[in-house]
Write an enzyme that holds these catalytic residues in place. Structure first.
Site, PDB file in Angstrom:
ATOM      1  N   TYR A  55     -11.160  17.460 109.507  1.00  0.00           N
ATOM      2  CA  TYR A  55     -10.268  17.490 108.340  1.00  0.00           C
ATOM      3  C   TYR A  55      -9.154  18.502 108.615  1.00  0.00           C
ATOM      4  O   TYR A  55      -9.361  19.706 108.611  1.00  0.00           O
ATOM      5  CB  TYR A  55     -11.023  17.872 107.060  1.00  0.00           C
ATOM      6  CG  TYR A  55     -12.134  16.927 106.650  1.00  0.00           C
ATOM      7  CD1 TYR A  55     -12.200  15.622 107.132  1.00  0.00           C
ATOM      8  CD2 TYR A  55     -13.130  17.341 105.774  1.00  0.00           C
ATOM      9  CE1 TYR A  55     -13.227  14.759 106.747  1.00  0.00           C
ATOM     10  CE2 TYR A  55     -14.156  16.486 105.373  1.00  0.00           C
ATOM     11  CZ  TYR A  55     -14.199  15.201 105.878  1.00  0.00           C
ATOM     12  OH  TYR A  55     -15.226  14.376 105.489  1.00  0.00           O
ATOM     13  N   HIS A 123     -20.992  12.916 112.095  1.00  0.00           N
ATOM     14  CA  HIS A 123     -19.990  12.322 111.182  1.00  0.00           C
ATOM     15  C   HIS A 123     -19.981  10.802 111.263  1.00  0.00           C
ATOM     16  O   HIS A 123     -19.837  10.112 110.259  1.00  0.00           O
ATOM     17  CB  HIS A 123     -18.615  12.903 111.521  1.00  0.00           C
ATOM     18  CG  HIS A 123     -17.644  12.881 110.394  1.00  0.00           C
ATOM     19  ND1 HIS A 123     -16.535  13.672 110.371  1.00  0.00           N
ATOM     20  CD2 HIS A 123     -17.601  12.168 109.237  1.00  0.00           C
ATOM     21  CE1 HIS A 123     -15.853  13.443 109.258  1.00  0.00           C
ATOM     22  NE2 HIS A 123     -16.475  12.534 108.560  1.00  0.00           N
ATOM     23  N   PRO A 203     -17.394   9.718  95.567  1.00  0.00           N
ATOM     24  CA  PRO A 203     -18.130   9.251  94.379  1.00  0.00           C
ATOM     25  C   PRO A 203     -17.209   8.744  93.266  1.00  0.00           C
ATOM     26  O   PRO A 203     -17.660   8.038  92.373  1.00  0.00           O
ATOM     27  CB  PRO A 203     -18.888  10.502  93.928  1.00  0.00           C
ATOM     28  CG  PRO A 203     -18.058  11.648  94.428  1.00  0.00           C
ATOM     29  CD  PRO A 203     -17.497  11.186  95.738  1.00  0.00           C
ATOM     30  N   LEU A 204     -15.931   9.107  93.361  1.00  0.00           N
ATOM     31  CA  LEU A 204     -14.955   8.621  92.374  1.00  0.00           C
ATOM     32  C   LEU A 204     -14.107   7.509  92.974  1.00  0.00           C
ATOM     33  O   LEU A 204     -13.010   7.209  92.473  1.00  0.00           O
ATOM     34  CB  LEU A 204     -14.057   9.785  91.918  1.00  0.00           C
ATOM     35  CG  LEU A 204     -14.802  11.020  91.393  1.00  0.00           C
ATOM     36  CD1 LEU A 204     -13.832  12.168  91.107  1.00  0.00           C
ATOM     37  CD2 LEU A 204     -15.600  10.666  90.127  1.00  0.00           C
ATOM     38  N   ARG A 206     -12.478   7.514  95.739  1.00  0.00           N
ATOM     39  CA  ARG A 206     -11.232   8.151  96.213  1.00  0.00           C
ATOM     40  C   ARG A 206     -10.224   8.290  95.073  1.00  0.00           C
ATOM     41  O   ARG A 206      -9.015   8.190  95.273  1.00  0.00           O
ATOM     42  CB  ARG A 206     -10.636   7.381  97.397  1.00  0.00           C
ATOM     43  CG  ARG A 206     -11.581   7.304  98.603  1.00  0.00           C
ATOM     44  CD  ARG A 206     -10.970   6.581  99.771  1.00  0.00           C
ATOM     45  NE  ARG A 206     -11.947   6.354 100.833  1.00  0.00           N
ATOM     46  CZ  ARG A 206     -12.196   7.187 101.840  1.00  0.00           C
ATOM     47  NH1 ARG A 206     -11.540   8.309 101.927  1.00  0.00           N
ATOM     48  NH2 ARG A 206     -13.100   6.886 102.763  1.00  0.00           N
ATOM     49  N   GLY A 207     -10.745   8.461  93.878  1.00  0.00           N
ATOM     50  CA  GLY A 207      -9.889   8.675  92.707  1.00  0.00           C
ATOM     51  C   GLY A 207      -9.656   7.402  91.903  1.00  0.00           C
ATOM     52  O   GLY A 207      -9.296   7.456  90.734  1.00  0.00           O
ATOM     53  N   PHE A 208      -9.904   6.239  92.507  1.00  0.00           N
ATOM     54  CA  PHE A 208      -9.571   4.978  91.839  1.00  0.00           C
ATOM     55  C   PHE A 208     -10.367   4.788  90.543  1.00  0.00           C
ATOM     56  O   PHE A 208      -9.847   4.295  89.539  1.00  0.00           O
ATOM     57  CB  PHE A 208      -9.829   3.793  92.779  1.00  0.00           C
ATOM     58  CG  PHE A 208      -9.242   2.522  92.275  1.00  0.00           C
ATOM     59  CD1 PHE A 208      -7.926   2.188  92.580  1.00  0.00           C
ATOM     60  CD2 PHE A 208      -9.957   1.658  91.463  1.00  0.00           C
ATOM     61  CE1 PHE A 208      -7.350   1.030  92.081  1.00  0.00           C
ATOM     62  CE2 PHE A 208      -9.398   0.495  90.964  1.00  0.00           C
ATOM     63  CZ  PHE A 208      -8.094   0.178  91.277  1.00  0.00           C
TER      64      PHE A 208
HETATM   65  N1  LIG Z   1     -18.683  11.514 105.633  1.00  0.00           N
HETATM   66  C1  LIG Z   1     -17.539  10.878 105.525  1.00  0.00           C
HETATM   67  O1  LIG Z   1     -17.187  10.022 106.336  1.00  0.00           O
HETATM   68  C2  LIG Z   1     -16.619  11.195 104.377  1.00  0.00           C
HETATM   69  C3  LIG Z   1     -15.552  10.349 104.070  1.00  0.00           C
HETATM   70  C4  LIG Z   1     -14.738  10.664 102.994  1.00  0.00           C
HETATM   71  C5  LIG Z   1     -14.985  11.805 102.249  1.00  0.00           C
HETATM   72  N2  LIG Z   1     -16.016  12.635 102.588  1.00  0.00           N
HETATM   73  C6  LIG Z   1     -16.311  13.867 101.824  1.00  0.00           C
HETATM   74  O2  LIG Z   1     -16.528  13.510 100.468  1.00  0.00           O
HETATM   75  C7  LIG Z   1     -15.696  14.284  99.621  1.00  0.00           C
HETATM   76  C8  LIG Z   1     -15.370  13.492  98.363  1.00  0.00           C
HETATM   77  O3  LIG Z   1     -14.812  12.251  98.653  1.00  0.00           O
HETATM   78  P1  LIG Z   1     -13.271  11.907  98.415  1.00  0.00           P
HETATM   79  O4  LIG Z   1     -12.509  13.172  98.205  1.00  0.00           O
HETATM   80  O5  LIG Z   1     -12.904  10.980  99.500  1.00  0.00           O
HETATM   81  O6  LIG Z   1     -13.271  11.004  97.133  1.00  0.00           O
HETATM   82  P2  LIG Z   1     -13.541  11.171  95.572  1.00  0.00           P
HETATM   83  O7  LIG Z   1     -14.269  12.404  95.295  1.00  0.00           O
HETATM   84  O8  LIG Z   1     -14.115   9.871  95.182  1.00  0.00           O
HETATM   85  O9  LIG Z   1     -12.046  11.221  95.009  1.00  0.00           O
HETATM   86  C9  LIG Z   1     -11.149  12.232  95.310  1.00  0.00           C
HETATM   87  C10 LIG Z   1      -9.831  11.880  94.645  1.00  0.00           C
HETATM   88  O10 LIG Z   1     -10.050  11.796  93.234  1.00  0.00           O
HETATM   89  C11 LIG Z   1      -9.206  12.685  92.553  1.00  0.00           C
HETATM   90  N3  LIG Z   1      -9.976  13.286  91.449  1.00  0.00           N
HETATM   91  C12 LIG Z   1     -11.030  14.134  91.541  1.00  0.00           C
HETATM   92  N4  LIG Z   1     -11.502  14.413  90.317  1.00  0.00           N
HETATM   93  C13 LIG Z   1     -10.724  13.750  89.432  1.00  0.00           C
HETATM   94  C14 LIG Z   1     -10.704  13.663  88.026  1.00  0.00           C
HETATM   95  N5  LIG Z   1     -11.609  14.296  87.281  1.00  0.00           N
HETATM   96  N6  LIG Z   1      -9.750  12.880  87.441  1.00  0.00           N
HETATM   97  C15 LIG Z   1      -8.838  12.204  88.186  1.00  0.00           C
HETATM   98  N7  LIG Z   1      -8.814  12.259  89.546  1.00  0.00           N
HETATM   99  C16 LIG Z   1      -9.755  13.020  90.150  1.00  0.00           C
HETATM  100  C17 LIG Z   1      -8.750  13.714  93.570  1.00  0.00           C
HETATM  101  O11 LIG Z   1      -7.459  14.146  93.192  1.00  0.00           O
HETATM  102  P3  LIG Z   1      -6.669  15.353  93.891  1.00  0.00           P
HETATM  103  O12 LIG Z   1      -6.578  15.000  95.350  1.00  0.00           O
HETATM  104  O13 LIG Z   1      -5.355  15.289  93.203  1.00  0.00           O
HETATM  105  O14 LIG Z   1      -7.418  16.579  93.641  1.00  0.00           O
HETATM  106  C18 LIG Z   1      -8.755  12.913  94.862  1.00  0.00           C
HETATM  107  O15 LIG Z   1      -7.517  12.255  95.031  1.00  0.00           O
HETATM  108  C19 LIG Z   1     -14.494  14.611 100.511  1.00  0.00           C
HETATM  109  O16 LIG Z   1     -13.765  15.710 100.026  1.00  0.00           O
HETATM  110  C20 LIG Z   1     -15.162  14.873 101.840  1.00  0.00           C
HETATM  111  O17 LIG Z   1     -15.660  16.199 101.895  1.00  0.00           O
HETATM  112  C21 LIG Z   1     -16.841  12.324 103.631  1.00  0.00           C
END
Ligand SMILES: NC(=O)c1ccc[n+]([C@@H]2O[C@H](COP(=O)([O-])OP(=O)(O)OC[C@H]3O[C@@H](n4cnc5c(N)ncnc54)[C@H](OP(=O)(O)O)[C@@H]3O)[C@@H](O)[C@H]2O)c1
Length: 327
Positions: A55, A123, A203-204, A206-208
Site C-alpha cells: 500500500y 497477501h 466490508p462496505l 469499497r464505499g459503494f
Molecule cells: N487483502 C486484500 O487483498 C485487501 C484488499 C482490499 C482492501 N483490504 C483491506 O481492507 C480494508 C477495508 O477495505 P476497503 O477500504 O477496500 O473498503 P471498504 O471499507 O469497503 O470501503 C472504503 C471506502 O468507503 C468509504 N467509507 C468508509 N466509511 C464510510 C461511511 N461511513 N460512509 C461513507 N463512506 C464510507 C471510504 O471513504 P474515504 O476513502 O473517503 O475515507 C472508502 O472510500 C482496506 O483499508 C485494506 O486494509 C485488503
C-alpha cells in the site's frame, strides 16, 4: 468497543481499521488527517490496524510506523507480503517464497518500527508455489519472534486446510460484504470448523454500499475503483439498487447504510472482525458506533432476501485481478 478473538488468541476490537485508502487506491491522501484518524480510532477503542507492504507502496506501513512511534497505545498490527509491485505501476507479480517472506518481514518491521508483527498475511497465494514451503518459512519467523501469527488472504478452502495442517492459521482475510458473499459456500464454514478467525475486507463494498456513488461517477484522479467492473458506468446504475435497499432498511432501523452493512457482518459470527477503511474522522466515528447496533436473525434474513433479488453487475476485480482470488 466490544472485543473479539481471531484464532486462538488474537484479541482485537470487534471492528478494525483498514488503512489502505490513507495511502492510495481511493483518491488523494492527507497524512495529517490520516494520523488524526489513527489517533481517534484508538480513543474509540479500535486497536486493530490493517496494512500491507504494497500500500503506497510502503507509504502505509511508514505512516502507521510514524503513528506507533508517538503512541503508547497497545495496537495489534496486521500486515501482508506476497504481491510484488513496482512503484507507480499497478501491474504485479506474486512471490510466496520463504526467502522473500523473510526479506519482506524484516522490511515491514523496520517501517512499522515494531519488534514483532501481530498478524502476518500472505497477501495472495501463488498457485505455482507450494503453500507448505511458504508456511515453513513463516513458522521460522514465528520461532524467531518476528511475527506472532499467520494469516492468508483470498485463499481457497483446499489451500487453507493444507496451510493449517502445517501451523494454525489465525485469520483469513477475503472480500466479504452484502454484495460479495462467495466465502459463505466453503471458506467461512471451514474457518468456523478449524477455529480460524475471518476478517472481511472491503466490508462496505469499497464505499459503494454506503450509497455514496450516484449514477455519475465522481472518482478523483487515480482512484482504483474506476477500473473495477462493478464501478463501471454501465454497471453502477444497476448496482445502485443494492445500495438503495440497504439505505431503506437502515432508515427503518435508525442507523446509516455503513452501520447496517457492518452490523450484518458482525451478526454472521463471533469469529468475524470487519476492517472498514477510511481516511476521514466523520466516517470513522460513524463506523465505530456499529458496536451498539444489533441485527436480529430475521432482520438479517430480510436484508439478504431483498438483496438476493438484485444480482450484482460485474466481477469485483478485473480479469487479471480475479486470477489471484480463491487460490
Ligand atoms: N487483502 C486484500 O487483498 C485487501 C484488499 C482490499 C482492501 N483490504 C483491506 O481492507 C480494508 C477495508 O477495505 P476497503 O477500504 O477496500 O473498503 P471498504 O471499507 O469497503 O470501503 C472504503 C471506502 O468507503 C468509504 N467509507 C468508509 N466509511 C464510510 C461511511 N461511513 N460512509 C461513507 N463512506 C464510507 C471510504 O471513504 P474515504 O476513502 O473517503 O475515507 C472508502 O472510500 C482496506 O483499508 C485494506 O486494509 C485488503
Amino acid at each position: 468497543m466490544q472485543k473479539r478473538t481471531l484464532g486462538a488468541d488474537l484479541e482485537v476490537s470487534a471492528i478494525g481499521l483498514g488503512c489502505m485508502g490513507m495511502s492510495e487506491f481511493y483518491g488523494p491522501r492527507d497524512d495529517e488527517e490520516s494520523l488524526n484518524v489513527l489517533a481517534r480510532a484508538v480513543e474509540l477503542g479500535i486497536n486493530f490496524f490493517d496494512t500491507a507492504d504494497i500500500y503506497g507502496p510502503h507509504h502505509n506501513e511508514q505512516l502507521i510506523g510514524d503513528f506507533l512511534r508517538h503512541s503508547s497505545a497497545s495496537i495489534k498490527v496486521a500486515t501482508k507480503f506476497g504481491i510484488v509491485r513496482k512503484p507507480n505501476e499497478y501491474k504485479r507479480d506474486l512471490n510466496n517464497r520463504a526467502t522473500y517472506a523473510r526479506h519482506c518481514c524484516e522490511a515491514s518491521l523496520r517501517r512499522l518500527g515494531v519488534e514483532q508483527i501481530d498478524l502476518y498475511y500472505v497477501h495472495r497465494v501463488d498457485p505455482h508455489h507450494p503453500i507448505e514451503e511458504t508456511m515453513e518459512g513463516l513458522v521460522e519467523l514465528i520461532k524467531e519472534g518476528k511475527i506472532a501469527r499467520i494469516g492468508l488472504c483470498e485463499v481457497s478452502e483446499e489451500t487453507l486446510r493444507r496451510a493449517h495442517a502445517i501451523h494454525p492459521i489465525t485469520a483469513v482475510q477475503t472480500e466479504y460484504s452484502l454484495w460479495t458473499r462467495g466465502v459463505e459456500a466453503d471458506v467461512l464454514p471451514t474457518c468456523q470448523e478449524l477455529g480460524i478467525g475471518f476478517v472481511p475486507y472491503s466490508p462496505l463494498g469499497r464505499g459503494f454500499l454506503t450509497g455514496r456513488f450516484q449514477e455519475d461517477r465522481e472518482f478523483e484522479g487515480g482512484d482504483f475503483r474506476a477500473s473495477l467492473p462493478r464501478f463501471a458506468q454501465s454497471a453502477i446504475g444497476t448496482n445502485r439498487r443494492i445500495a438503495d435497499v440497504i439505505a431503506d432498511m437502515a432508515r427503518e432501523k435508525g442507523c446509516t447504510s455503513a452501520q447496517l452493512a457492518l452490523a450484518w457482518l458482525l451478526a454472521k459470527g463471533d469469529h468475524i472482525v470487519p476492517i472498514p477503511g477510511t481516511k476521514r474522522l466523520k466516517y470513522l466515528e460513524e463506523n465505530a458506533q456499529v458496536s451498539a447496533i444489533t441485527l436480529s436473525e430475521s432482520e438479517s434474513a430480510a436484508l439478504e432476501a431483498a438483496i438476493e433479488q438484485l444480482p450484482v453487475m460485474g466481477e469485483r476485480y478485473t480479469p487479471e485481478g480475479m486470477k489471484g482470488v480463491n487460490t
